[in-house]
Design a protein around this motif. Structure first.
Motif, PDB file in Angstrom:
ATOM      1  N   ALA A  42     -25.371 -56.663 -52.359  1.00 40.20           N
ATOM      2  CA  ALA A  42     -24.477 -58.044 -51.929  1.00 40.20           C
ATOM      3  C   ALA A  42     -24.017 -57.746 -51.066  1.00 40.20           C
ATOM      4  N   ILE A  47     -19.687 -58.869 -58.921  1.00 35.64           N
ATOM      5  CA  ILE A  47     -19.717 -58.942 -57.158  1.00 35.64           C
ATOM      6  C   ILE A  47     -18.535 -59.813 -57.007  1.00 35.64           C
ATOM      7  N   VAL A  56     -25.816 -62.593 -52.977  1.00 32.75           N
ATOM      8  CA  VAL A  56     -26.122 -61.620 -53.916  1.00 32.75           C
ATOM      9  C   VAL A  56     -27.532 -61.508 -54.398  1.00 32.75           C
TER      10      VAL A  56
END
Length: 167
Positions: free
Chosen positions: A119, A150, A141
């Motif tokens: 990410a 994330i 992502v």
């Protein structure tokens, strides 16, 4: 992702709210668009390493631990944090690494200590961010990576950088 006065809102490309990051009863909680708790962050400031534990839902029970994060060194020119999944109890090798750019304008999350990116986040300079104090970020992502994971990492990075990591 938009940040205003420490409040985070994550939207998709159409403006639909995916996540919000709230402080509830002294805890930091990531909730979905409907307000359901996804994870709870428990930040600790230690003598040499900032540390954060992330738990499932609104729990802080050890049995609900999902992952923990620590700063490998207190003295860093560029902020770096190591991520350890709950089953990695020895914490000898991290499962993910988050590295921030020199001025904090972007960061990248890698699988372990590898160069495999999972990410990325980049600051978007907008009129709104300049005039209204709302920082906007573009988050990418990669496939097969959990969005909430994330987002939680970005929230932890921000907390460590701007609050010193402690409650």
């Amino acid at each position: 992702m938009t940040i205003t006065d420490g409040n985070f809102v994550v939207t998709d490309v159409n403006g639909n709210i995916l996540f919000k990051f709230l402080s509830l009863h002294g805890r930091r909680v990531l909730v979905d668009g409907a307000g359901n708790p996804i994870v709870t962050l428990k930040l600790k400031q230690m003598s040499l390493h900032d540390r954060c534990q992330v738990f499932k839902g609104d729990s802080t029970d050890a049995s609900d631990l999902l992952f923990s994060v620590r700063r490998p060194s207190m003295f860093q020119l560029k902020l770096k944090i190591d991520v350890f999944l709950a089953n990695n109890t020895k914490e000898e090798v991290c499962d993910f690494t988050v590295k921030q750019s020199w001025l904090g304008r972007s960061c990248v999350i890698y699988a372990g200590e590898s160069s495999t990116i999972v990410a990325q986040m980049h600051n978007k300079d907008t009129v709104e961010s300049t005039l209204m104090g709302k920082d906007k970020f573009k988050v990418t992502v990669y496939p097969n990576i959990d969005y909430a994971f994330i987002v939680a990492l970005f929230m932890i990075l921000d907390a460590i950088e701007y609050t010193g990591g402690g409650e």
